[in-house]
Design a protein around this motif. Structure first.
Motif, short mmCIF file in Angstrom:
data_model
loop_
_atom_site.label_atom_id
_atom_site.label_comp_id
_atom_site.label_asym_id
_atom_site.label_seq_id
_atom_site.Cartn_x
_atom_site.Cartn_y
_atom_site.Cartn_z
N ASP A 26 0.83 -1.20 0.00
CA ASP A 26 0.00 0.00 0.00
C ASP A 26 0.87 1.25 0.00
OD1 ASP A 26 -2.28 -1.54 0.01
OD2 ASP A 26 -2.64 -1.32 2.17
N ARG A 27 1.94 1.23 0.81
CA ARG A 27 2.83 2.39 0.86
C ARG A 27 3.54 2.59 -0.47
NH1 ARG A 27 3.82 0.03 5.85
NH2 ARG A 27 5.81 -0.81 5.13
N CYS A 28 3.93 1.48 -1.10
CA CYS A 28 4.61 1.58 -2.39
C CYS A 28 3.67 2.16 -3.44
CB CYS A 28 5.12 0.22 -2.84
SG CYS A 28 6.52 -0.36 -1.88
N CYS A 29 2.42 1.69 -3.47
CA CYS A 29 1.44 2.22 -4.42
C CYS A 29 1.20 3.70 -4.18
CB CYS A 29 0.13 1.46 -4.32
SG CYS A 29 0.21 -0.22 -4.97
N ARG A 30 1.12 4.07 -2.92
CA ARG A 30 0.91 5.48 -2.57
C ARG A 30 2.10 6.33 -3.00
NH1 ARG A 30 -2.14 9.64 -1.69
NH2 ARG A 30 -1.68 10.88 0.14
N ALA A 31 3.30 5.80 -2.81
CA ALA A 31 4.50 6.53 -3.20
C ALA A 31 4.56 6.71 -4.72
CB ALA A 31 5.75 5.79 -2.72
N VAL A 32 4.18 5.68 -5.46
CA VAL A 32 4.17 5.77 -6.92
C VAL A 32 3.15 6.81 -7.37
CG1 VAL A 32 3.55 4.51 -9.02
CG2 VAL A 32 5.03 3.45 -7.33
N THR A 33 1.98 6.80 -6.75
CA THR A 33 0.94 7.77 -7.10
C THR A 33 1.39 9.19 -6.80
OG1 THR A 33 -0.75 6.12 -6.59
CG2 THR A 33 -1.46 8.40 -6.67
N LEU A 34 2.01 9.39 -5.64
CA LEU A 34 2.49 10.73 -5.29
C LEU A 34 3.60 11.19 -6.22
CD1 LEU A 34 2.47 10.52 -1.40
CD2 LEU A 34 0.96 11.86 -2.86
N GLU A 35 4.49 10.28 -6.64
CA GLU A 35 5.56 10.63 -7.56
C GLU A 35 4.99 11.05 -8.91
OE1 GLU A 35 9.13 11.59 -9.07
OE2 GLU A 35 8.69 11.12 -6.98
N ARG A 36 4.00 10.32 -9.40
CA ARG A 36 3.36 10.70 -10.67
C ARG A 36 2.70 12.07 -10.57
NH1 ARG A 36 0.65 4.90 -11.88
NH2 ARG A 36 2.53 3.86 -12.60
N GLN A 37 2.03 12.32 -9.44
CA GLN A 37 1.39 13.62 -9.24
C GLN A 37 2.43 14.73 -9.22
OE1 GLN A 37 -0.93 13.93 -5.68
NE2 GLN A 37 -1.37 16.10 -5.98
N ALA A 38 3.54 14.51 -8.55
CA ALA A 38 4.61 15.51 -8.48
C ALA A 38 5.18 15.78 -9.87
CB ALA A 38 5.71 15.06 -7.54
N GLN A 39 5.35 14.74 -10.67
CA GLN A 39 5.86 14.92 -12.03
C GLN A 39 4.88 15.73 -12.87
OE1 GLN A 39 6.67 10.96 -13.40
NE2 GLN A 39 8.60 10.82 -12.28
N ARG A 40 3.57 15.43 -12.74
CA ARG A 40 2.55 16.20 -13.47
C ARG A 40 2.59 17.66 -13.07
NH1 ARG A 40 -0.90 11.89 -12.59
NH2 ARG A 40 -1.76 12.90 -10.76
N GLU A 41 2.70 17.92 -11.76
CA GLU A 41 2.72 19.30 -11.28
C GLU A 41 3.97 20.04 -11.77
OE1 GLU A 41 2.19 19.02 -7.07
OE2 GLU A 41 0.07 18.52 -7.27
N ARG A 42 5.13 19.33 -11.82
CA ARG A 42 6.34 19.96 -12.35
C ARG A 42 6.17 20.33 -13.82
NH1 ARG A 42 9.43 15.42 -10.55
NH2 ARG A 42 9.38 15.57 -8.32
#
Length: 66
Positions: A26-42
Motif C-alpha cells: 500500500d505504501r509503495c502504491c501510494r509513493a508511486v501515485t504521489l511521484e506521478r502527481q509531483a511529475q505532473r505538477e512539475r
C-alpha cells in the motif's frame, strides 16, 4: 527464506511471511501515485513558466510571485 546482503555488507534473511506485506505494498502504491502527481505538477509549472515568459517582459508576473 531468502538471504540478502545489505548496502553495508551485513547479511540478513527474509522469511516467507515477510515477503507478503500488505502495508508495504500500500505504501509503495501510494509513493508511486504521489511521484506521478509531483511529475505532473512539475510539467504544469514548466508549461506555465514557458507561457508567462521572462519576468522582465511581463511585470504582472512579478506581482503574482510576491
Amino acid at each position: 527464506m531468502l538471504e540478502q546482503m545489505g548496502h553495508r555488507g551485513k547479511r540478513f534473511t527474509i522469511a516467507d511471511d515477510d515477503v507478503v506485506d500488505d502495508g508495504r505494498s500500500d505504501r509503495c502504491c501510494r509513493a508511486v501515485t504521489l511521484e506521478r502527481q509531483a511529475q505532473r505538477e512539475r510539467r504544469e509549472l514548466e508549461r506555465a513558466k514557458a507561457v508567462a515568459g521572462p519576468a522582465g517582459a511581463n511585470p504582472d508576473v512579478e506581482v503574482l510571485d510576491r
